[in-house]
Design a protein around this motif. Structure first.
Motif, short mmCIF file in Angstrom:
data_model
loop_
_atom_site.label_atom_id
_atom_site.label_comp_id
_atom_site.label_asym_id
_atom_site.label_seq_id
_atom_site.Cartn_x
_atom_site.Cartn_y
_atom_site.Cartn_z
N THR A 15 0.83 -1.21 0.00
CA THR A 15 0.00 0.00 0.00
C THR A 15 0.86 1.25 0.00
N GLU A 18 2.71 1.55 -3.43
CA GLU A 18 1.83 2.02 -4.51
C GLU A 18 1.58 3.52 -4.39
N ARG A 19 1.39 3.98 -3.17
CA ARG A 19 1.18 5.41 -2.94
C ARG A 19 2.41 6.21 -3.37
N TYR A 21 4.85 5.35 -5.62
CA TYR A 21 5.10 5.34 -7.05
C TYR A 21 4.06 6.12 -7.84
N THR A 22 2.84 6.16 -7.34
CA THR A 22 1.81 6.95 -7.99
C THR A 22 2.08 8.44 -7.79
N THR A 23 2.47 8.80 -6.57
CA THR A 23 2.73 10.20 -6.24
C THR A 23 4.02 10.71 -6.86
N GLY A 26 4.16 8.76 -11.04
CA GLY A 26 2.98 8.46 -11.84
C GLY A 26 3.04 7.10 -12.49
N LEU A 27 3.69 6.14 -11.83
CA LEU A 27 3.90 4.81 -12.40
C LEU A 27 3.06 3.73 -11.73
N GLY A 28 2.05 4.12 -10.97
CA GLY A 28 1.28 3.13 -10.23
C GLY A 28 0.76 1.98 -11.07
N SER A 29 0.36 2.26 -12.30
CA SER A 29 -0.20 1.21 -13.16
C SER A 29 0.85 0.47 -13.97
N ARG A 30 2.10 0.93 -13.95
CA ARG A 30 3.15 0.31 -14.76
C ARG A 30 4.06 -0.62 -13.97
#
Length: 210
Positions: A15, A18-19, A21-23, A26-30
């Motif tokens: 968790t 993921e937070r 890498y998304t923040t 911007g790679l949360g989905s990759r």
């Protein structure tokens, strides 16, 4: 296998990772993430590199990563080859952000032009030969120092090989390390381990776990 289909980072807390890498990038989905308690110490033998178009984007991404919890390993600076910086994510993964440009052409856009997984290997020529036998196509090669393979899509991570000691020096860390790489790759119908201990899982297994 023709390229990397997916990258899985093994982390203590999915968790939180993921937070981050998304923040930060911007790679949360990759990136795929999964929990692991496998022992690991020192340099894990790889880095994930992001190439951007100008220094402003390097600074923006590195600053954003640090604000999200990363540790600076190499402050953003100019060099003979361009401009770049290195950070270590809270989960321990090392990231390099760089550009070949030395001057800005405008404000930061946040656009990432290229994503590369750099594996630190003992013998670049031997590892290159191994991956060619697995079905990858060489895009660039500089003797026993560096090799890069093609990717099926521009939005994917490319795979590249670099001498382990040289990669560690470039990242600003000692090259000694032990335990798990905390990294798993997919792109083949069958599982295998490369000469430097990096594991590739069968694509069917990863799909079943998704």
């Amino acid at each position: 296998m023709t390229s990397i289909a997916s990258i899985t980072l093994e982390v203590d807390d999915t968790t939180a990772a993921e937070r981050f890498y998304t923040t930060a990038f911007g790679l949360g989905s990759r990136l795929r993430l999964r929990t692991s308690e496998a022992p690991t110490a020192g340099f894990r033998g790889f880095t994930l590199a992001l190439t951007v178009s100008q220094p402003a984007d390097v600074a923006s991404l590195v600053d954003g990563a640090i604000a999200a919890g990363a540790t600076s390993l190499k402050p953003v600076s100019k060099s003979l080859w361009g401009y770049g910086g290195v950070v270590q994510a809270p989960d321990g993964t090392i990231w390099k952000v760089a550009t070949s440009a030395k001057k800005d052409s405008g404000p930061a856009t946040g656009t990432i032009d290229e994503r590369v997984l750099l594996l630190g290997v003992a013998d670049v020529k031997a590892s290159k030969r191994f991956y060619v036998e697995q079905g990858l196509t060489v895009a660039k090669s500089f003797g026993g120092k560096y090799a890069e393979f093609t990717a099926d899509g521009t939005d994917q991570f490319k795979l590249a090989l670099y001498k382990r000691a040289g990669l560690a020096k470039d990242l600003g860390v000692a090259d000694d390390g032990s335990g798990s790489h905390r990294l798993a790759l997919t792109g083949s119908a069958t599982a295998f381990t490369d000469p430097d201990g990096f594991t590739w899982e069968a694509s069917s297994l990863t799909s079943a776990q998704s």
